[in-house]
Design an enzyme around this catalytic site. Structure first.
Site, PDB file in Angstrom:
ATOM      1  N   LYS A 150       0.841  -1.197   0.000  1.00 44.53           N
ATOM      2  CA  LYS A 150       0.000   0.000   0.000  1.00 44.53           C
ATOM      3  C   LYS A 150       0.877   1.248   0.000  1.00 44.53           C
ATOM      4  O   LYS A 150       2.021   1.202   0.456  1.00 44.53           O
ATOM      5  CB  LYS A 150      -0.858   0.019   1.279  1.00 44.53           C
ATOM      6  CG  LYS A 150      -1.957  -1.012   1.337  1.00 44.53           C
ATOM      7  CD  LYS A 150      -2.726  -0.892   2.648  1.00 44.53           C
ATOM      8  CE  LYS A 150      -3.852  -1.917   2.724  1.00 44.53           C
ATOM      9  NZ  LYS A 150      -4.918  -1.707   1.747  1.00 44.53           N
ATOM     10  N   ARG A 154     -10.257 -11.708   2.169  1.00 43.89           N
ATOM     11  CA  ARG A 154     -11.079 -12.808   1.645  1.00 43.89           C
ATOM     12  C   ARG A 154     -10.321 -14.134   1.706  1.00 43.89           C
ATOM     13  O   ARG A 154     -10.928 -15.194   1.822  1.00 43.89           O
ATOM     14  CB  ARG A 154     -11.540 -12.466   0.219  1.00 43.89           C
ATOM     15  CG  ARG A 154     -10.424 -12.289  -0.760  1.00 43.89           C
ATOM     16  CD  ARG A 154     -10.828 -11.479  -1.999  1.00 43.89           C
ATOM     17  NE  ARG A 154     -10.854 -10.035  -1.732  1.00 43.89           N
ATOM     18  CZ  ARG A 154     -11.169  -9.107  -2.635  1.00 43.89           C
ATOM     19  NH1 ARG A 154     -11.520  -9.459  -3.850  1.00 43.89           N
ATOM     20  NH2 ARG A 154     -11.154  -7.828  -2.312  1.00 43.89           N
TER      21      ARG A 154
HETATM   22  N1  BES Z   1      -7.995  -3.838   4.479  1.00 44.10           N
HETATM   23  C1  BES Z   1      -8.183  -3.446   3.137  1.00 44.10           C
HETATM   24  C2  BES Z   1      -9.493  -2.710   2.912  1.00 44.10           C
HETATM   25  C3  BES Z   1      -9.578  -1.340   3.527  1.00 44.10           C
HETATM   26  C4  BES Z   1      -9.053  -0.251   2.879  1.00 44.10           C
HETATM   27  C5  BES Z   1     -10.218  -1.172   4.731  1.00 44.10           C
HETATM   28  C6  BES Z   1      -9.146   0.996   3.438  1.00 44.10           C
HETATM   29  C7  BES Z   1     -10.326   0.081   5.297  1.00 44.10           C
HETATM   30  C8  BES Z   1      -9.786   1.159   4.643  1.00 44.10           C
HETATM   31  C9  BES Z   1      -8.192  -4.671   2.218  1.00 44.10           C
HETATM   32  O1  BES Z   1      -7.404  -5.723   2.622  1.00 44.10           O
HETATM   33  C10 BES Z   1      -7.678  -4.216   0.902  1.00 44.10           C
HETATM   34  O2  BES Z   1      -6.559  -3.804   0.848  1.00 44.10           O
HETATM   35  N2  BES Z   1      -8.517  -4.289  -0.106  1.00 44.10           N
HETATM   36  C11 BES Z   1      -8.162  -3.843  -1.406  1.00 44.10           C
HETATM   37  C12 BES Z   1      -8.705  -4.839  -2.396  1.00 44.10           C
HETATM   38  C13 BES Z   1      -8.194  -4.628  -3.798  1.00 44.10           C
HETATM   39  C14 BES Z   1      -6.730  -4.980  -3.875  1.00 44.10           C
HETATM   40  C15 BES Z   1      -8.995  -5.499  -4.723  1.00 44.10           C
HETATM   41  C16 BES Z   1      -8.788  -2.464  -1.613  1.00 44.10           C
HETATM   42  O3  BES Z   1      -9.891  -2.247  -1.142  1.00 44.10           O
HETATM   43  O4  BES Z   1      -8.136  -1.631  -2.202  1.00 44.10           O
HETATM   44 ZN    ZN Z   2      -5.393  -5.569   1.981  1.00 46.09          ZN
END
Ligand code: BES
Ligand code: ZN
Ligand code: ZN
Length: 493
Positions: free
Chosen positions: A270, A344
């Protein structure tokens, strides 16, 4: 916060609060004050444009017997049949007085036209809003330190203490969830998460079962283990069981929480900006643990299992790579396109394990699963996905009653097609569009036939950047009141 109920006002120093409905005669509510204090208070309310909106406050100082007292008139609004105004009023009072210098608040209901559980609800609102976690603040200035220690609700009637008992269990559960969500990831990681739950929940009569990475490997939880393999913190699968139903053999309802104790994104790392927020990527697991505390704390007449899928998602020489194919416990294979879609992956193995182990009729998972959920619903509603209209309706009912708001989202084949993979049974991400829905249909592939399942994407709800009458900035405890209410209304009795 110390909470107590009494028939008459105590002696000594305290701030006095009087709740007022929109249609109350202010003079009636101020009857306990002698002149000129009564006129002074009425004039202060008018001068502060106190219109009695729920949670609004007019404040002044009055002569009350031998004391000069801080007096707070707190608005309840007009909707006498709604549940929120009383909690909101209690919360607004706590927020106002928390660091005010006052140490005791007396809320006097004498003569007010209020429902039987009003005293408990006001006290609940005040204690929920009064929660803080100052463990790591060693240099809080004197004026920033909380002073309010005690709330006494006067004139709430005979049932007040009994109504409070159920509420105080919920409060304890909610506070526990907030604590878990607030703890940083160097303190709270899979093993320490389990230990903290053990310390808190075992004394309540909850049974623990914990799988370590070796046991998970033997079972074949390749999806969960793939996420954890980049971290030096080993993963855990935690199952907490509360058996409160008259029939101890009755099938339990199962809650599953995403417990990523820190989500860097892994190799699909990230951006640095705001990454610290990912300490609360265990908010689903936190809500499940808090709900178990609330249910056991009030000895709910239901069999409930709370499962937490705990892992840390890190980049490392041993971390999983984009393109890796893992085999889940269900036997289905997954192409890991993006290592940041890890929630997931841990959930699917936990779901398979829990369904094999407990054969539940109802399975509800809670997860901070997608950023896309926040794009859809902002910070007002959690997203609800379900394969069963009846279950969705019941969850919606519990959501309205508890204040943990949910909005239903769609599932369906057209979305399911979007996660087909050229090399494995599925891939772990779809296109950018509809990102929360493709995450949900991914999970749905792991739901056994006949199981009523709901997935709650609470990414926008577990942490708040702004204070409200229910919480300060930070952890909200979202989901605990919802699950507690869902069990009370649909599983017990
Ligand atoms: N934990 C994150 C989702 C999230 C993001 C929660 C911001 C709270 C605030 C999750 O694991 C994630 O990173 N999801 C990705 C999925 C994508 C790679 C398909 C996302 O939401 O960007
Ligand atoms: Zn994630
Ligand atoms: Zn995540």
């Amino acid at each position: 916060m110390k909470i107590s109920f009494a028939e008459g006002r105590p002696t000594g120093a305290y701030a006095l609060a009087l709740p007022v409905w929109s249609d109350d005669m202010l003079n009636d509510r101020l009857q306990s004050l002698a002149e000129p204090s009564r006129t002074l208070a009425a004039r202060a309310a008018e001068a502060q444009r106190f219109e009695r909106e729920p949670g609004s406050i007019a404040e002044t100082f009055v002569q009350d017997g031998d004391q000069v007292r801080r007096l707070l008139l707190v608005g309840l609004g007009a909707a006498r049949d709604e549940s929120a105004p009383l909690e909101r009023a209690g919360g607004a009072l706590a927020a106002r007085l928390l660091t005010s210098g006052e140490s005791r608040l007396v809320i006097d209901l004498t003569g007010a036209d209020l429902p039987a559980d009003a005293a408990a609800r006001l006290a609940y609102g005040a204690s929920v809003r009064g929660w803080r976690y100052d463990r790591y603040r060693t240099k809080l200035g004197k004026k920033q330190q909380p002073t309010l220690k005690e709330v006494v609700v006067v004139g709430g009637g005979e049932g007040a203490s009994a109504a409070w008992e159920g509420r105080s269990a919920l409060l304890a559960g909610l506070s526990f969830t907030r604590e878990l969500v607030t703890e940083p990831a160097n303190i709270l990681y899979p093993e320490s998460f389990v230990e903290r739950c053990r310390t808190r929940l075992e004394p309540l009569g909850i049974e623990f079962e914990v799988l370590d990475e070796k046991q998970m490997a033997e079972l074949g939880m390749g999806a969960l283990l793939g996420v954890a393999q980049g971290s030096v913190r080993p993963p855990r699968l935690l199952a907490m069981r509360w058996n409160g139903a008259a029939d101890p053999k009755a099938k339990p309802i199962v809650f599953i929480g995403k417990g990523i104790t820190f989500d860097t994104g892994g190799i699909s790392i990230k951006p640095a900006q705001g990454m610290e927020a990912m300490k609360w990527d265990m908010g689903g697991a936190g809500a499940v643990a808090g709900a178990m505390a609330a249910l056991a704390g009030r000895k709910a007449k239901a069999n409930v299992v709370g499962v937490c899928a705990l892992a840390e998602n890190m980049p490392d020489g041993n971390a999983q790579r984009p393109g890796d194919v893992v085999t889940s416990l269900s036997g289905q294979t997954i192409e890991v396109i993006n290592t940041d879609a890890e929630g997931r992956l841990v959930l699917c193995d936990a779901m398979t394990w829990a369904q094999r182990r407990y054969r539940p009729e109802i399975l509800i998972d809670l997860a901070t699963l997608t950023g896309a959920m926040i794009i859809s619903l902002g910070h007002e509603y959690g997203g609800m996905f379900s394969n069963d209209d009846g279950l969705a309706g019941k969850l919606h009912g519990a959501s309205e009653a508890s204040g943990d708001k949910l909005w239903r989202m769609p599932l369906g084949d057209p979305y399911d097609k979007l996660i087909e993979s050229p090399i494995a049974d599925m891939k772990n991400v779809g296109p950018r569009e509809g990102g929360s829905i493709t995450a949900a249909v991914f999970l749905q592939r792991f739901v056994d036939s006949g199981v009523k399942w709901a997935h709650l994407d609470i990414a926008g709800m577990v942490w708040s950047e702004k204070a409200t009458p229910f919480y300060d900035k930070g952890a909200t405890g979202f989901g605990v009141a919802l699950l507690d209410r869902f069990v009370a209304d649909n599983v017990e009795g």
